[in-house]
Each structure stands twice: as structure tokens, then as C-alpha cells.
Design a protein around this motif. Structure first.
Motif, PDB file in Angstrom:
ATOM      1  N   HIS A 432       0.846  -1.193   0.000  1.00 24.59           N
ATOM      2  CA  HIS A 432       0.000   0.000   0.000  1.00 24.59           C
ATOM      3  C   HIS A 432       0.885   1.247   0.000  1.00 24.59           C
ATOM      4  CE1 HIS A 432      -3.674  -2.277   0.576  1.00 24.59           C
ATOM      5  NE2 HIS A 432      -3.055  -2.970   1.518  1.00 24.59           N
ATOM      6  N   ILE A 433       0.891   1.943  -1.110  1.00 34.15           N
ATOM      7  CA  ILE A 433       1.683   3.158  -1.228  1.00 34.15           C
ATOM      8  C   ILE A 433       0.858   4.323  -0.684  1.00 34.15           C
ATOM      9  CG2 ILE A 433       2.839   4.741  -2.811  1.00 34.15           C
ATOM     10  CD1 ILE A 433       4.248   2.116  -2.635  1.00 34.15           C
ATOM     11  N   SER A 434       1.345   4.939   0.378  1.00 30.04           N
ATOM     12  CA  SER A 434       0.596   6.020   1.015  1.00 30.04           C
ATOM     13  C   SER A 434       0.614   7.276   0.153  1.00 30.04           C
ATOM     14  CB  SER A 434       1.198   6.339   2.382  1.00 30.04           C
ATOM     15  OG  SER A 434       2.509   6.853   2.231  1.00 30.04           O
ATOM     16  N   LYS A 435      -0.273   8.182   0.472  1.00 30.23           N
ATOM     17  CA  LYS A 435      -0.376   9.436  -0.280  1.00 30.23           C
ATOM     18  C   LYS A 435       0.943  10.218  -0.181  1.00 30.23           C
ATOM     19  CE  LYS A 435      -4.311  11.505  -0.018  1.00 30.23           C
ATOM     20  NZ  LYS A 435      -5.461  12.320   0.469  1.00 30.23           N
ATOM     21  N   GLY A 436       1.544  10.203   0.999  1.00 30.14           N
ATOM     22  CA  GLY A 436       2.806  10.925   1.180  1.00 30.14           C
ATOM     23  C   GLY A 436       3.928  10.352   0.331  1.00 30.14           C
ATOM     24  N   THR A 437       3.986   9.025   0.224  1.00 33.12           N
ATOM     25  CA  THR A 437       5.026   8.392  -0.590  1.00 33.12           C
ATOM     26  C   THR A 437       4.800   8.674  -2.062  1.00 33.12           C
ATOM     27  OG1 THR A 437       5.228   6.650   1.063  1.00 33.12           O
ATOM     28  CG2 THR A 437       6.181   6.208  -1.093  1.00 33.12           C
ATOM     29  N   ARG A 438       3.532   8.657  -2.489  1.00 32.29           N
ATOM     30  CA  ARG A 438       3.236   8.962  -3.886  1.00 32.29           C
ATOM     31  C   ARG A 438       3.670  10.391  -4.247  1.00 32.29           C
ATOM     32  NH1 ARG A 438      -2.887   7.155  -4.512  1.00 32.29           N
ATOM     33  NH2 ARG A 438      -2.740   6.766  -2.294  1.00 32.29           N
ATOM     34  N   LYS A 439       3.432  11.299  -3.300  1.00 38.32           N
ATOM     35  CA  LYS A 439       3.819  12.687  -3.522  1.00 38.32           C
ATOM     36  C   LYS A 439       5.330  12.804  -3.663  1.00 38.32           C
ATOM     37  CE  LYS A 439       3.192  17.319  -1.564  1.00 38.32           C
ATOM     38  NZ  LYS A 439       2.628  18.094  -0.415  1.00 38.32           N
ATOM     39  N   LYS A 440       6.055  12.076  -2.802  1.00 36.49           N
ATOM     40  CA  LYS A 440       7.527  12.090  -2.883  1.00 36.49           C
ATOM     41  C   LYS A 440       8.003  11.422  -4.173  1.00 36.49           C
ATOM     42  CE  LYS A 440       8.201  12.085   2.155  1.00 36.49           C
ATOM     43  NZ  LYS A 440       6.805  12.174   2.573  1.00 36.49           N
ATOM     44  N   GLY A 441       7.299  10.372  -4.596  1.00 34.69           N
ATOM     45  CA  GLY A 441       7.679   9.661  -5.810  1.00 34.69           C
ATOM     46  C   GLY A 441       7.501  10.494  -7.067  1.00 34.69           C
ATOM     47  N   LEU A 442       6.533  11.387  -7.050  1.00 38.50           N
ATOM     48  CA  LEU A 442       6.297  12.242  -8.219  1.00 38.50           C
ATOM     49  C   LEU A 442       7.501  13.134  -8.507  1.00 38.50           C
ATOM     50  CD1 LEU A 442       2.585  13.307  -7.630  1.00 38.50           C
ATOM     51  CD2 LEU A 442       3.452  11.811  -9.438  1.00 38.50           C
ATOM     52  N   LEU A 455       0.571  -1.534 -11.277  1.00 36.75           N
ATOM     53  CA  LEU A 455       0.838  -2.971 -11.216  1.00 36.75           C
ATOM     54  C   LEU A 455      -0.009  -3.619 -10.127  1.00 36.75           C
ATOM     55  CD1 LEU A 455       4.695  -2.764 -11.623  1.00 36.75           C
ATOM     56  CD2 LEU A 455       3.116  -3.724 -13.288  1.00 36.75           C
ATOM     57  N   LYS A 456      -0.314  -4.899 -10.288  1.00 40.10           N
ATOM     58  CA  LYS A 456      -1.244  -5.589  -9.387  1.00 40.10           C
ATOM     59  C   LYS A 456      -0.747  -5.672  -7.959  1.00 40.10           C
ATOM     60  CE  LYS A 456      -3.565  -8.536 -12.775  1.00 40.10           C
ATOM     61  NZ  LYS A 456      -3.835  -9.923 -13.186  1.00 40.10           N
ATOM     62  N   ALA A 457       0.557  -5.690  -7.750  1.00 42.91           N
ATOM     63  CA  ALA A 457       1.092  -5.853  -6.396  1.00 42.91           C
ATOM     64  C   ALA A 457       1.007  -4.584  -5.562  1.00 42.91           C
ATOM     65  CB  ALA A 457       2.536  -6.340  -6.446  1.00 42.91           C
ATOM     66  N   PHE A 458       0.595  -3.491  -6.161  1.00 48.58           N
ATOM     67  CA  PHE A 458       0.478  -2.259  -5.414  1.00 48.58           C
ATOM     68  C   PHE A 458      -0.996  -1.970  -5.136  1.00 48.58           C
ATOM     69  CE2 PHE A 458       4.636  -1.873  -7.225  1.00 48.58           C
ATOM     70  CZ  PHE A 458       5.355  -1.214  -6.247  1.00 48.58           C
ATOM     71  N   GLY A 459      -1.304  -1.719  -3.890  1.00 51.16           N
ATOM     72  CA  GLY A 459      -2.690  -1.428  -3.519  1.00 51.16           C
ATOM     73  C   GLY A 459      -2.874   0.047  -3.217  1.00 51.16           C
ATOM     74  N   LYS A 460      -4.095   0.462  -3.153  1.00 49.02           N
ATOM     75  CA  LYS A 460      -4.398   1.862  -2.820  1.00 49.02           C
ATOM     76  C   LYS A 460      -4.542   1.997  -1.325  1.00 49.02           C
ATOM     77  CE  LYS A 460      -6.756   2.812  -7.178  1.00 49.02           C
ATOM     78  NZ  LYS A 460      -8.027   3.207  -7.811  1.00 49.02           N
ATOM     79  N   LYS A 461      -4.199   3.156  -0.827  1.00 46.47           N
ATOM     80  CA  LYS A 461      -4.348   3.423   0.612  1.00 46.47           C
ATOM     81  C   LYS A 461      -4.841   4.844   0.785  1.00 46.47           C
ATOM     82  CE  LYS A 461      -2.040   2.981   5.021  1.00 46.47           C
ATOM     83  NZ  LYS A 461      -0.787   2.721   5.734  1.00 46.47           N
TER      84      LYS A 461
END
Length: 461
Positions: A432-442, A455-461
Motif C-alpha cells: 500500500h503506497i501512502s499518499k505521502g510516498t506517492r507525492k515524494k515519488g512524483l 501494477l497488481k502488487a500495489f494497492g491503494k491506501k
């Protein structure tokens, strides 16, 4: 390993600051998700290679002096068991050692740590990651032995250790896996991986990467004389009313995989109208898991956020039974109460094998109540249990394992393997990739991050 190469490339080709904060956020998500199919050694290696490519021309050709042993801690705390473990290990050394602290730590904690170490060096990040890592490396490189007590996400210190080893090839790094229920950065630099529990050992086996370093069982030391480990313990439940106590951080009582301490607490309170339970822990009074109980048993259920140590000791002395926190164990408090002569009870969970006292725990609430009221442990069982506890936690026994590994390169197996069954890890199928991690990943690579998140192995949080 699942997509670790893509993440490795993503980290390597991004700017340093974004790479580091994304990696720290990612390992936090890995641990929050109980996800083990991402190879964090690849992430470590990518960051180490990235830093080395930036500083290799500035590295000294050899280290300036040779010193014996350095302890490193990310951040010290006045409460909890992690800092206490390091303090106990420091007291086992032939001489006082220096300590390096890598993150902001309160002055009163540093004042306490001064009792245990010859000198304390504070090296905190000034928001220039490259300079910070180089400063850390300069502090570390002169030592022959480095004992790491770092936080799981302390990638800066791990990179600094890797750089220091390139300068001082004779250096040995000993990683104390004090947060062993989590994945930690440090696998690629450790020469010896100190284990403290069966749970951590099993998690290391089941992770999606191999720890190729030497492993040695350490255990959690309890600094008491041998005779104190063998005090009489009597499981005498008073049908006229009994007082119970449990103490741990509030999060250790949160529901995990539908497991909660609430049913056990409710049964104990319903056994007798005079039974009482006290919960001690920061934030415990607002834990939603326990609020229904509080509404029903307000006069016999007590929440205490904190207590001065002397008052805590007085409360434990006036308590009849101690309950280990659940579903996450409370650490050394459980076994320390038993050593003090207090009968202990608890439920088995996936966090196990930190102490032989787990043998007193039961699988169900009914079995715990039966232990309390009908089938208390025999004196023979208690005597054997005390011997096992001394073997694992006795200060001199832990000291022997620690120093023998440190100075004679001898490695130890966990004795609890013989009498506590290991359990398979319940792996999560999604990270589960958190909103904060997604923001950093951008900030690293928007297109790459979107590919990973679809990808299927990543879930929403």
C-alpha cells in the motif's frame, strides 16, 4: 524480486534529496503493509552507489587513526526498550565506548546516555544530505568495530557506514536488529546481524531478500542478579476479586488481523464484580479498541497515560497479575514482572519468541481463564521456565554471547528454537503506497511512479 530493479533505477537517476526521502517513505509503507516481496537491499545498493559516485574523488585514501568500538543510535528515548537495550550492551564492554547520535535527541536523554558512554557526538542533518553523510562517514571510519542500533529508515547512517568501510576495509559492522518485526536498512553493510527473537528470525527468513551476513542470537538482557530470576511465583487467583495490570504504548493494543485484547479484558472483568484492570501507556485513554469496555466497566477499568517510575513500581506491587499487551507484545515489561515474582498471563500472537515466558501464554481467552481459575502452572513448570528465562535474558549470558561474537567471531543459535514453535509470516499481497510516498515519488519520475502504481502488487491506501 518484484520491480526492485525498476525502483533501483528510479532512485539512481533521480536527484539525491528526492531519492533519499522516497526510499525512507517507501520502507515505512513496506512495514505498514507487512509486504515482503520488494528487495530493499537493491534500494540500499542503489543509494550507496549513487552517493559513492558523487564523493569517490573526495574520499580519503586511508583512515587517520584506529580506535576500537563505536556505538551508533539514530535517536535516543527516555522510555521504551530500544534505548535501554543499547545501554545494557554498552555496560558489557570492557571499557566505556563513544556514542554517535545521528538524529535530533532531547537534552535530558543525552544527559542520561552520558552515564553509559565515554563521549557523545551529535551529528544531525543540516538539510544538506551529501555533507551530512560525509560527516557521518568521517566520524565512523576510524573504528574497527561499529555497533549499529539504528532506526529501520535511517538510510543516511547506513550509507555513511558503507563509505567508511570503503576507506577502512578492516572495519566490522554489527547490526543489532532491535526493531526486528520490521524491515530495516542495514542489510548490505552488516558483517554480523544480531537477532533478538524467533519472530524476527522467521521474518528475516521470509523476506523477499536474503541476509547474506553472519547471524548470531543476542537476546534482550535484563540487568538483575541471577538469584532474582528464581523468585517464587504463585498463580493464586482470588475469587473474591483480583487486580490486573498491563502496560505498553497504545498502538500495541490496536487490532491486528482481527486480534484484540478486548475479549480477554471483558472476560476478566465479567468473572467477578470486584476484578479490576489498569492500562498504562501513552495515548491509552483514547484508544478506540478499549472505549466500549470503558463505557461498561468505568469504575473497574483504569487508564493511566503515564506514571513516575516510583508510582509505577508501587502499582505493580499492589497488582495480583500482569497481562502482556496484545496483539503486539509489550517487550521486556512482561518478563520483568515475572522475574519480580508477579504471575503473568497473555495471549499468543504473531509477535512471539522474545522471551521463554511465551510458554505461559495461551491461544484462546477460554484457555487463559482456565489457567487463572482451574489449572495454574505447576511448580515444576515454573522452575523450568525460570531456568529458560535466565538462559535467554540473564545479563551475564547475553554479555557472554555479545562479547564472544564481538571478539572471538563465534556465533550463537537461539535456544528458544527448541521449545517455541516458529510460525509462518502472514504476508500481504499488496504494497500500500501512502499518499505521502506517492507525492515524494512524483518528484523522482512521474511516468515511472504511475507505472509502478498500476501494477497488481500495489494497492491503494
Amino acid at each position: 524480486m518484484f520491480q526492485s530493479n525498476k525502483i533501483k533505477k528510479l532512485i539512481f537517476r533521480s536527484n539525491l534529496y528526492d531519492s533519499l526521502i522516497f526510499s525512507q517513505a517507501l520502507i515505512e509503507d513496506i512495514n505498514n503493509s507487512d509486504y515482503y516481496n520488494l528487495d530493499i537491499t537493491d534500494i540500499e545498493s542503489a543509494l550507496i552507489d549513487k552517493i559513492f559516485s558523487l564523493v569517490k574523488n573526495d574520499l580519503p585514501r586511508k583512515y587517520s587513526t584506529s580506535k576500537d568500538t563505536l556505538f551508533i543510535i539514530s535517536q535516543g528515548y527516555i522510555t521504551g526498550g530500544h534505548t535501554r537495550l543499547m545501554e545494557n550492551l554498552s555496560q558489557m564492554m570492557p571499557n566505556k565506548c563513544p556514542l554517535l547520535i545521528t538524529r535530533t535527541t532531547e537534552d535530558h536523554v543525552i544527559n542520561r546516555l552520558e552515564r553509559y558512554f565515554s563521549t557523545i557526538t551529535k551529528c544531525f542533518n543540516n538539510k544538506d544530505d551529501l555533507v551530512y553523510i560525509q560527516k557521518l562517514s568521517n566520524e565512523i571510519q576510524a573504528y574497527e568495530k561499529v555497533i549499529l542500533n539504528t532506526h529501520p529508515d535511517d538510510i543516511h547512517t547506513i550509507i555513511a557506514c558503507a563509505l567508511a568501510k570503503k576507506i577502512n576495509s578492516s572495519m566490522k559492522i554489527y547490526f543489532v536488529n532491535h526493531a526486528d518485526h520490521l524491515a530495516s536498512f542495514g542489510v548490505t553493510v552488516a558483517d554480523v546481524w544480531f537477532e533478538i527473537s524467533l519472530c524476527g528470525q522467521q521474518l528475516d527468513k521470509d523476506r523477499g531478500f536474503s541476509i547474506n551476513t553472519k547471524k548470531s542470537f543476542l537476546g534482550i538482557p535484563i540487568n538483575k542478579q541471577k538469584n532474582q530470576f528464581f523468585q517464587p511465583v504463585s498463580y493464586n487467583y482470588n475469587p473474591q476479586g483480583t487486580s490486573f495490570l498491563t502496560a505498553a504504548a497504545a498502538y500495541k493494543y490496536n487490532i491486528n488481523e482481527n486480534n484484540s485484547i478486548e475479549p480477554l479484558a471483558r472476560r476478566i472483568l465479567s468473572l467477578n464484580c470486584a476484578n479490576q484492570i489498569s492500562f498504562i501507556g501513552s495515548g491509552i485513554e483514547t484508544n478506540p479498541i478499549l472505549l466500549p469496555l470503558k463505557n461498561t466497566y468505568s469504575e473497574r477499568l483504569h487508564f493511566i497515560s503515564s506514571l513516575p517510575y516510583d508510582e509505577y513500581l508501587l502499582l505493580t506491587q499492589n497488582t495480583d497479575f500482569y497481562i502482556d499487551s496484545y496483539p503486539i507484545t509489550g517487550g521486556t515489561a512482561f518478563v520483568e514482572q515475572f522475574i519480580n515474582g508477579k504471575p503473568c498471563i497473555g495471549l499468543r500472537s504473531n509477535f512471539y519468541g522474545y522471551t521463554p515466558l511465551d510458554l505461559i501464554k495461551r491461544d484462546t481467552v477460554d484457555e487463559v481463564i482456565e489457567l487463572l481459575t482451574q489449572k495454574p502452572p505447576t511448580q515444576g513448570f515454573i522452575s523450568d521456565l525460570q531456568s529458560k528465562i535466565f538462559e535467554v535474558h540473564g545479563f551475564e549470558n547475553v554479555k557472554y554471547r555479545f562479547l564472544t561474537t564481538l571478539y572471538e567471531n563465534v556465533f550463537f543459535q537461539n535456544p528458544m528454537v527448541e521449545y517455541i514453535p516458529q510460525k509462518p509470516v502472514n504476508k500481504s499481497k499488496k504494497l500500500h503506497i501512502s499518499k505521502g510516498t506517492r507525492k515524494k515519488g512524483l518528484a523522482l519520475d512521474k511516468k515511472m511512479l504511475i507505472k509502478l502504481l498500476t501494477l497488481k502488487a500495489f494497492g491503494k491506501k
